[in-house]
Write an enzyme that holds these catalytic residues in place. Structure first.
Site, PDB file in Angstrom:
ATOM      1  N   GLU A 272      -2.747   4.811 -15.957  1.00 60.81           N
ATOM      2  CA  GLU A 272      -1.625   3.934 -15.604  1.00 60.81           C
ATOM      3  C   GLU A 272      -0.613   3.864 -16.745  1.00 60.81           C
ATOM      4  O   GLU A 272       0.603   3.819 -16.518  1.00 60.81           O
ATOM      5  CB  GLU A 272      -2.142   2.541 -15.263  1.00 60.81           C
ATOM      6  CG  GLU A 272      -2.926   2.482 -13.974  1.00 60.81           C
ATOM      7  CD  GLU A 272      -2.077   2.886 -12.768  1.00 60.81           C
ATOM      8  OE1 GLU A 272      -0.961   2.359 -12.615  1.00 60.81           O
ATOM      9  OE2 GLU A 272      -2.528   3.747 -11.991  1.00 60.81           O
ATOM     10  N   TRP A 275       1.338   6.966 -16.601  1.00 59.71           N
ATOM     11  CA  TRP A 275       2.295   6.958 -15.480  1.00 59.71           C
ATOM     12  C   TRP A 275       3.658   6.456 -15.960  1.00 59.71           C
ATOM     13  O   TRP A 275       4.698   6.956 -15.536  1.00 59.71           O
ATOM     14  CB  TRP A 275       1.759   6.090 -14.351  1.00 59.71           C
ATOM     15  CG  TRP A 275       2.706   5.918 -13.192  1.00 59.71           C
ATOM     16  CD1 TRP A 275       3.528   4.857 -12.959  1.00 59.71           C
ATOM     17  CD2 TRP A 275       2.931   6.835 -12.116  1.00 59.71           C
ATOM     18  NE1 TRP A 275       4.253   5.044 -11.800  1.00 59.71           N
ATOM     19  CE2 TRP A 275       3.916   6.249 -11.255  1.00 59.71           C
ATOM     20  CE3 TRP A 275       2.415   8.085 -11.779  1.00 59.71           C
ATOM     21  CZ2 TRP A 275       4.373   6.880 -10.101  1.00 59.71           C
ATOM     22  CZ3 TRP A 275       2.872   8.708 -10.623  1.00 59.71           C
ATOM     23  CH2 TRP A 275       3.838   8.112  -9.807  1.00 59.71           C
ATOM     24  N   TRP A 303      19.138   5.191   7.044  1.00 58.22           N
ATOM     25  CA  TRP A 303      18.751   3.830   6.665  1.00 58.22           C
ATOM     26  C   TRP A 303      19.561   2.813   7.466  1.00 58.22           C
ATOM     27  O   TRP A 303      20.722   3.046   7.803  1.00 58.22           O
ATOM     28  CB  TRP A 303      18.986   3.605   5.177  1.00 58.22           C
ATOM     29  CG  TRP A 303      18.241   4.514   4.258  1.00 58.22           C
ATOM     30  CD1 TRP A 303      18.778   5.498   3.473  1.00 58.22           C
ATOM     31  CD2 TRP A 303      16.832   4.553   4.020  1.00 58.22           C
ATOM     32  NE1 TRP A 303      17.794   6.138   2.760  1.00 58.22           N
ATOM     33  CE2 TRP A 303      16.580   5.576   3.076  1.00 58.22           C
ATOM     34  CE3 TRP A 303      15.756   3.821   4.510  1.00 58.22           C
ATOM     35  CZ2 TRP A 303      15.311   5.881   2.606  1.00 58.22           C
ATOM     36  CZ3 TRP A 303      14.482   4.120   4.043  1.00 58.22           C
ATOM     37  CH2 TRP A 303      14.271   5.139   3.106  1.00 58.22           C
ATOM     38  N   ASN A 338       0.460  -4.938  -8.667  1.00 55.25           N
ATOM     39  CA  ASN A 338       0.891  -3.584  -8.345  1.00 55.25           C
ATOM     40  C   ASN A 338       0.492  -3.152  -6.939  1.00 55.25           C
ATOM     41  O   ASN A 338       1.264  -2.484  -6.246  1.00 55.25           O
ATOM     42  CB  ASN A 338       0.325  -2.591  -9.370  1.00 55.25           C
ATOM     43  CG  ASN A 338       0.909  -1.200  -9.174  1.00 55.25           C
ATOM     44  OD1 ASN A 338       2.110  -1.004  -9.294  1.00 55.25           O
ATOM     45  ND2 ASN A 338       0.061  -0.226  -8.839  1.00 55.25           N
ATOM     46  N   TRP A 356      15.688   2.238  -0.249  1.00 52.28           N
ATOM     47  CA  TRP A 356      14.853   1.909  -1.401  1.00 52.28           C
ATOM     48  C   TRP A 356      15.677   1.359  -2.549  1.00 52.28           C
ATOM     49  O   TRP A 356      15.189   0.562  -3.359  1.00 52.28           O
ATOM     50  CB  TRP A 356      14.038   3.126  -1.851  1.00 52.28           C
ATOM     51  CG  TRP A 356      14.849   4.312  -2.296  1.00 52.28           C
ATOM     52  CD1 TRP A 356      15.228   5.372  -1.549  1.00 52.28           C
ATOM     53  CD2 TRP A 356      15.378   4.559  -3.611  1.00 52.28           C
ATOM     54  NE1 TRP A 356      15.953   6.274  -2.299  1.00 52.28           N
ATOM     55  CE2 TRP A 356      16.061   5.800  -3.572  1.00 52.28           C
ATOM     56  CE3 TRP A 356      15.331   3.868  -4.818  1.00 52.28           C
ATOM     57  CZ2 TRP A 356      16.689   6.350  -4.688  1.00 52.28           C
ATOM     58  CZ3 TRP A 356      15.962   4.405  -5.929  1.00 52.28           C
ATOM     59  CH2 TRP A 356      16.635   5.630  -5.862  1.00 52.28           C
ATOM     60  N   TRP A 379       9.784   3.062  -6.628  1.00 53.13           N
ATOM     61  CA  TRP A 379      10.451   2.883  -5.345  1.00 53.13           C
ATOM     62  C   TRP A 379      10.643   4.213  -4.618  1.00 53.13           C
ATOM     63  O   TRP A 379      10.484   4.290  -3.397  1.00 53.13           O
ATOM     64  CB  TRP A 379      11.787   2.159  -5.535  1.00 53.13           C
ATOM     65  CG  TRP A 379      11.584   0.680  -5.493  1.00 53.13           C
ATOM     66  CD1 TRP A 379      11.459  -0.174  -6.554  1.00 53.13           C
ATOM     67  CD2 TRP A 379      11.436  -0.120  -4.316  1.00 53.13           C
ATOM     68  NE1 TRP A 379      11.247  -1.453  -6.113  1.00 53.13           N
ATOM     69  CE2 TRP A 379      11.230  -1.451  -4.751  1.00 53.13           C
ATOM     70  CE3 TRP A 379      11.463   0.147  -2.954  1.00 53.13           C
ATOM     71  CZ2 TRP A 379      11.046  -2.506  -3.842  1.00 53.13           C
ATOM     72  CZ3 TRP A 379      11.277  -0.896  -2.057  1.00 53.13           C
ATOM     73  CH2 TRP A 379      11.073  -2.201  -2.499  1.00 53.13           C
TER      74      TRP A 379
END
Length: 475
Positions: A272, A275, A303, A338, A356, A379
């Site tokens: 993590e 990441w 969208w 998360n 997004w 996102w």
């Protein structure tokens, strides 16, 4: 110029320990620790970030004062302020590098200072791996996380964190410390954040110490349960503002492995942490992904423009309990678990079919850990348009997610208290509550709690149909 005065330009590196630029500047006879409230800022902090920054700068000023220095603050254009102070004091200038939209400007500043005769040096103080130091076998940037992780895992710990200095040089004669500035007018809701966070280097150190050992080893299981207050490290805002360095966090994690704590759990935590590195790697090599889909097929995605749906999502009034719990946790604390972040992002981009970017903007205003690289990568992952993204057809079902990760309904009951009187099963889907159970609980669907804004099944089918209608997805 000389070794008399150094100017230390502080940004999101608000700490004394493991601060390479500070270590270099501390060898001078006089030191100017400088923070600039940038106007205009490349990417200004949101309301929650501005609250955190003000607290963090105040904590840093106190620590600098304790070591014989103090914080100098200015407001305006960094190029003008740095060149002016450097010229006024004959100072050399040091800072830690950043890797986002400000890097071109930072390069101009460095060149201008050097042309004026000043030493100007920058250091790698904010990441474990600078983006250009990690590449595939063919020399290209990584676009998928797992190969990136495998490439950097052997290198973790190769640079040990530096200790904090025991003392610092004083400010130049005639220059006084300003202390922490009021970086912006406080939004009224940020007053609630005082109850949940302790910004500053000492707060970061306390969080890291509390998480080290057993909590870190239990991370793979506990991180999936949003009801567990200590299931995650909650270090993300401290890392974002540089109150603790990723090297420091990595060193503690590796030490826990050496001490015999459960290796697999700590490896999951390290993944993590890496990441976050991967997010900066992507943003550096593909800067357009801050605003545009990395997968060009999404450029023409249909969208919806539905401001009422967006507002309901922001307020935690979608009628989908796990989603509303997450959004209300965010509004109350400036943070969200998360697992729930993934669920609320899926609902916005798939079921509500909203861009997004609108979700990313809301997070960046309300999250205390709103790191541009991590937030935008997350996102785009949720929307299916980014690096290493979840397939677009993967749509999180909030009811099933609550069954798996909030089985007793504790998280929902905490943040959506109007559902607390219901049994855990019906907290997850109150629209299906049997009438007798609803009466006993004093619950009236649509009155006590809103009806769902969308049907989860049909809205999923709508999203998939929109995806399949684009020619680019069917080639």
């Amino acid at each position: 110029m000389t070794d008399d005065i150094a100017l230390l330009w502080l940004r999101h590196d608000l700490r004394l320990a493991d601060n390479p630029a500070l270590a270099a500047a501390a060898g001078y006879r006089r030191l100017i620790p400088l923070y600039i409230v940038e106007e205009p800022a490349p990417r200004p902090d949101g309301a929650a970030g501005r609250w955190w920054l003000e607290q963090s700068l105040d904590a840093l000023h106190q620590e600098l004062t304790r070591l014989g220095s103090g914080l100098v603050c200015r407001q305006g254009d960094p190029e003008r302020i740095l060149s002016g102070l450097a010229a006024e004091h004959g100072a050399d200038v040091y800072w830690n590098r950043r890797y986002g939209p400000e890097r071109a400007r930072d390069k101009r500043i460095k060149e201008a200072l050097r042309e004026a005769g000043h030493t100007a040096r920058s250091y790698p103080g904010n990441l474990l791996f600078e983006p250009w130091t990690v590449a595939t076998g063919s020399g290209t940037p990584y676009r998928v996380y797992t190969p990136y992780w495998k490439a950097v895992r052997p290198r973790l710990g190769e640079v040990a964190p530096q200790p904090a200095p025991a003392e610092l040089p004083p400010l130049p004669a005639g220059l006084e410390a300003d202390g922490a500035p009021a970086v912006a007018d406080r939004h009224p809701w940020t007053a609630k954040l005082d109850d949940h966070w302790v910004p500053g280097e000492s707060g970061a150190r306390s969080r890291l110490c509390a998480f080290a050992g057993a909590p870190m080893a239990d991370y793979p299981e506990s991180r999936e349960r949003p009801a567990l207050l200590e299931g995650t490290s909650r270090l993300s805002p401290h890392l974002h503002f540089g109150e603790v360095s990723p090297r420091q966090v990595t060193a503690v994690a590796l030490a826990c492995i050496e001490e015999g704590h459960h290796r697999d759990g700590i490896e999951t935590f390290l993944q993590e942490l890496v990441w976050r590195e991967f997010a900066h790697h992507i943003l550096f090599h593909y800067p357009a992904t801050a605003d545009e889909p990395m997968d060009p097929r999404f450029a023409d995605f249909p969208w919806r423009d539905a401001p009422e749906d967006l507002a309901a999502w922001q307020r935690g009034e979608t009628g989908i309990p796990l989603v509303d719990a997450g959004m209300r946790e965010l509004w109350a604390t400036g943070w969200m678990h998360n697992r729930v972040r993934m669920v609320v992002a899926s609902l916005l981009t798939k079921n509500l079919l909203l861009p997004w970017q609108r979700g990313a903007e809301w997070f960046e205003d309300t999250l205390v850990d709103a790191d541009l690289a991590s937030n935008r990568l997350g996102w785009q992952w949720a929307a299916g348009s980014g690096a290493d993204a979840a397939p677009y057809f993967r749509v999180f079902n909030p009811v099933r997610q609550a069954e798996r990760f909030d089985p007793d309904g504790e998280y929902i009951a905490r943040w959506v208290p109007e559902l607390a009187p219901l049994p855990a099963r019906w907290r997850r889907q109150p629209w299906a509550t049997p009438s007798g159970t609803a009466r006993e609980a004093g619950f009236t669907p649509g009155v006590t709690y809103p009806h769902p804004r969308v049907d989860l099944k049909s809205s999923r089918e709508r999203a998939l149909a929109a995806w399949h209608q684009l020619p680019a997805f069917n080639r």
